[in-house]
Design a protein around this motif. Structure first.
Motif, mmCIF file in Angstrom:
data_model
loop_
_atom_site.group_PDB
_atom_site.id
_atom_site.type_symbol
_atom_site.label_atom_id
_atom_site.label_comp_id
_atom_site.label_asym_id
_atom_site.label_seq_id
_atom_site.Cartn_x
_atom_site.Cartn_y
_atom_site.Cartn_z
ATOM 1 N N LEU A 86 0.929 -1.079 0.142
ATOM 2 C CA LEU A 86 -0.263 0.121 0.171
ATOM 3 C C LEU A 86 0.954 1.134 0.073
ATOM 4 N N VAL A 87 1.870 1.274 0.704
ATOM 5 C CA VAL A 87 2.668 2.601 0.994
ATOM 6 C C VAL A 87 3.886 2.614 0.118
ATOM 7 N N LEU A 88 4.672 1.687 0.106
ATOM 8 C CA LEU A 88 6.007 1.887 -0.650
ATOM 9 C C LEU A 88 5.897 2.075 -2.187
ATOM 10 N N PRO A 89 4.690 1.475 -2.793
ATOM 11 C CA PRO A 89 4.770 1.694 -4.352
ATOM 12 C C PRO A 89 4.557 3.314 -4.519
ATOM 13 N N THR A 90 4.005 4.127 -3.748
ATOM 14 C CA THR A 90 3.786 5.390 -3.737
ATOM 15 C C THR A 90 5.033 6.338 -3.362
ATOM 16 N N PHE A 91 5.604 5.992 -2.182
ATOM 17 C CA PHE A 91 6.507 6.720 -1.595
ATOM 18 C C PHE A 91 8.072 6.177 -1.450
ATOM 19 N N ARG A 92 8.262 5.055 -2.229
ATOM 20 C CA ARG A 92 9.618 4.483 -1.949
ATOM 21 C C ARG A 92 10.772 5.488 -2.060
ATOM 22 N N ALA A 93 10.726 6.326 -3.100
ATOM 23 C CA ALA A 93 11.667 6.947 -3.725
ATOM 24 C C ALA A 93 11.854 8.331 -2.997
ATOM 25 N N PHE A 94 10.764 8.833 -2.417
ATOM 26 C CA PHE A 94 10.853 10.229 -1.960
ATOM 27 C C PHE A 94 11.918 10.482 -0.429
ATOM 28 N N LEU A 95 12.343 11.395 -0.503
ATOM 29 C CA LEU A 95 13.306 11.887 0.834
ATOM 30 C C LEU A 95 12.309 12.133 1.870
ATOM 31 N N LEU A 96 12.554 11.913 3.070
ATOM 32 C CA LEU A 96 11.703 12.048 4.334
ATOM 33 C C LEU A 96 11.068 13.465 4.302
ATOM 34 N N ARG A 97 12.057 14.479 4.077
ATOM 35 C CA ARG A 97 11.651 15.891 4.017
ATOM 36 C C ARG A 97 10.785 16.361 2.875
ATOM 37 N N GLU A 98 10.585 15.415 1.945
ATOM 38 C CA GLU A 98 9.505 15.576 0.803
ATOM 39 C C GLU A 98 8.284 15.079 1.054
ATOM 40 N N VAL A 99 8.004 14.314 2.276
ATOM 41 C CA VAL A 99 6.811 13.783 2.441
ATOM 42 C C VAL A 99 5.865 14.670 3.326
ATOM 43 N N THR A 100 5.305 15.630 2.875
ATOM 44 C CA THR A 100 4.547 16.654 3.525
ATOM 45 C C THR A 100 3.136 16.095 3.824
ATOM 46 N N VAL A 101 2.752 16.972 4.595
ATOM 47 C CA VAL A 101 1.111 16.879 4.988
ATOM 48 C C VAL A 101 0.353 16.861 3.956
ATOM 49 N N GLY A 102 0.526 17.629 2.908
ATOM 50 C CA GLY A 102 -0.285 17.884 1.729
ATOM 51 C C GLY A 102 -0.188 16.539 0.657
ATOM 52 N N ASP A 137 14.510 11.472 15.628
ATOM 53 C CA ASP A 137 14.912 13.036 15.227
ATOM 54 C C ASP A 137 15.289 13.248 13.545
ATOM 55 N N ALA A 138 14.617 12.322 12.824
ATOM 56 C CA ALA A 138 14.954 12.456 11.439
ATOM 57 C C ALA A 138 14.116 13.523 10.834
ATOM 58 N N ILE A 139 12.809 13.788 11.552
ATOM 59 C CA ILE A 139 11.831 14.713 10.998
ATOM 60 C C ILE A 139 11.356 15.458 12.379
ATOM 61 N N HIS A 140 10.722 16.509 12.156
ATOM 62 C CA HIS A 140 10.329 17.359 13.112
ATOM 63 C C HIS A 140 8.854 17.300 13.362
ATOM 64 N N ARG A 141 8.025 16.567 12.665
ATOM 65 C CA ARG A 141 6.849 16.478 12.880
ATOM 66 C C ARG A 141 6.229 15.222 11.973
ATOM 67 N N ASN A 142 5.308 14.577 12.392
ATOM 68 C CA ASN A 142 4.652 13.405 11.811
ATOM 69 C C ASN A 142 3.567 14.041 10.753
ATOM 70 N N PRO A 143 3.936 14.023 9.567
ATOM 71 C CA PRO A 143 3.098 14.349 8.379
ATOM 72 C C PRO A 143 1.742 13.959 8.204
ATOM 73 N N VAL A 144 1.393 12.714 9.137
ATOM 74 C CA VAL A 144 -0.011 11.929 8.906
ATOM 75 C C VAL A 144 -0.667 12.858 9.707
ATOM 76 N N ILE A 145 -0.309 13.462 10.951
ATOM 77 C CA ILE A 145 -1.066 13.784 11.917
ATOM 78 C C ILE A 145 -2.054 14.899 11.554
ATOM 79 N N GLY A 146 -1.389 15.949 10.469
ATOM 80 C CA GLY A 146 -2.279 16.918 10.067
ATOM 81 C C GLY A 146 -3.239 16.613 8.643
ATOM 82 N N THR A 147 -3.335 15.408 8.472
ATOM 83 C CA THR A 147 -4.075 14.936 7.229
ATOM 84 C C THR A 147 -5.745 14.982 7.778
ATOM 85 N N SER A 148 -6.473 15.106 6.406
ATOM 86 C CA SER A 148 -8.108 15.039 6.794
ATOM 87 C C SER A 148 -8.277 13.617 7.246
#
Length: 384
Positions: A86-102, A137-148
């Protein structure tokens, strides 16, 4: 050439790190590699940074999950499978900083167009994985928390009527019993399993995990103890887990006569005194896989033209829960199901259609249209 730097190790102490190579550029690169090795050695996920890929995060998270004692093997296998599908087919090549809430929000909305369950499972895995990155400490916030918020479609639980249940029973009893059937004849286990699931409200894994020692036929009614479930783990296979899905799922039930008769017949097939022998098993005395049982049930229903009923093993659990709730109350049904009353009401008990109250209709009759005769009589009595 020699390159050196002062580096603060994972224990907080600053140390000098050096590296040598033939050229200045090579020495600097060797120094970077040495520092990276030191950071990796401090523990799982220590080398993660905003520049790490989601694939690197996934590997570190899975490795950490394998040593957790609070997760069942089946849960770990489910998370691994859903991460990969479910997840890696879409996100596998993104950097962590590129995985935004949007970006995560749009991904979950696309998943929801396929099914609510798919979006929900994707959200759970992403949240757990990025929660792990946050703790390292790899990111400053969990991008999932702000989603709809995901909106679950309102679907009332559906139970079988007695007529529908009889049609399913007939389909199971007559499946592949004709004169010109090729191949191995059915052994009747799925037919018996239906009666056990209906009479106990067990999940399919719980019913398949029943052993001879879980049946107490010395009392009336017969008692059945739910003490385990069947799980399928990649690399391990199908095996009996010595505890059910939740703590409340461990329970002892009194079963109806028709289920007791089936259980006695299954007990009679166990050779000798083997209390740990499964009541439902393969020809090699290994556990039956729930997937194979579901597939056989679909074949039975298709052969009888009952696909529209959309019966699954959980349908029998809902049917049992609904019958108990209507005869007693939701709390009793929840105890039998091994759930909380809220979960039982939401997922397993079909809402009962209320009987219309005749009183409002009698009061509303006062608003009926007047007849022409009544209008004429009214006009004659009016004052000029």
């Amino acid at each position: 050439m020699r390159a050196e730097a002062r580096y603060r190790d994972g224990d907080g102490i600053i140390r000098k790190v050096t590296a040598t190579a033939a050229t200045d550029h090579a020495a600097r690169q060797a120094l970077r590699n040495r520092i990276k090795q030191r950071s990796t050695a401090t523990g799982f996920g220590a080398a993660l940074s905003p520049e790490s890929t989601v694939t690197q995060l996934a590997e570190a998270w899975l490795e950490d999950m394998q040593i957790r004692l609070d997760l069942a093997p089946g849960t770990k296998d489910t998370y691994r499978r859903e991460l990969n599908s479910l997840v890696l087919p879409t996100f596998r090549a993104f950097l962590l900083r590129e995985v935004t809430v949007g970006r995560v929000d749009q991904f979950l909305k696309r998943q929801a167009t396929i099914s609510y369950a798919r979006a929900k499972h994707s959200r759970v895995v992403l949240s757990l994985m990025f929660g792990y990155a946050l703790r390292h400490d790899a990111i400053h916030r969990n991008p999932v928390i702000g989603t709809s918020r995901l909106r679950q479609p309102k679907r009332a639980p559906r139970a079988l009527t007695l007529d529908q249940l009889e049609r399913v029973r007939h389909a199971a009893a007559t499946w592949r019993t004709g004169e010109h059937v090729l191949g191995r004849r059915p052994d009747g286990q799925v037919k018996d399993l239906i009666e056990v699931m209906v009479g106990t409200s067990d999940r399919i894994g719980e019913a398949l995990a029943l052993r001879a020692c879980d049946i107490d036929d010395t009392v009336t009614p017969m008692r059945v103890t739910v003490s385990g479930t069947i799980v399928v783990i990649k690399g391990t296979g199908v095996y009996r887990q010595d505890y059910p899905k939740t703590s409340s799922s461990r329970r002892t039930l009194e079963v109806p006569v028709f289920t007791a008769e089936v259980l006695r017949a299954r007990l009679a097939l166990i050779p000798g005194d083997e209390p740990d022998m499964l009541l439902f098993r393969t020809r090699h005395d290994t556990p039956l896989a729930p997937y194979n049982v579901r597939r056989t049930l679909r074949s039975m229903l298709a052969a009888a033209g009952l696909q529209d009923l959309k019966v699954t093993p959980h349908t029998f659990r809902r049917t049992a829960g609904t019958v108990i709730a209507r005869a007693t109350d939701v709390k009793t049904a929840a105890d039998v199901l091994g759930n909380s009353p809220d979960i039982a009401q939401k997922h397993y008990i079909e809402p009962e259609q209320p009987v219309p109250n005749p009183v409002p209709a009698r009061h509303l009759q006062a608003l009926a249209p007047r007849s022409p005769e009544s209008d004429g009589q009214q006009s004659e009595t009016e004052e000029p």
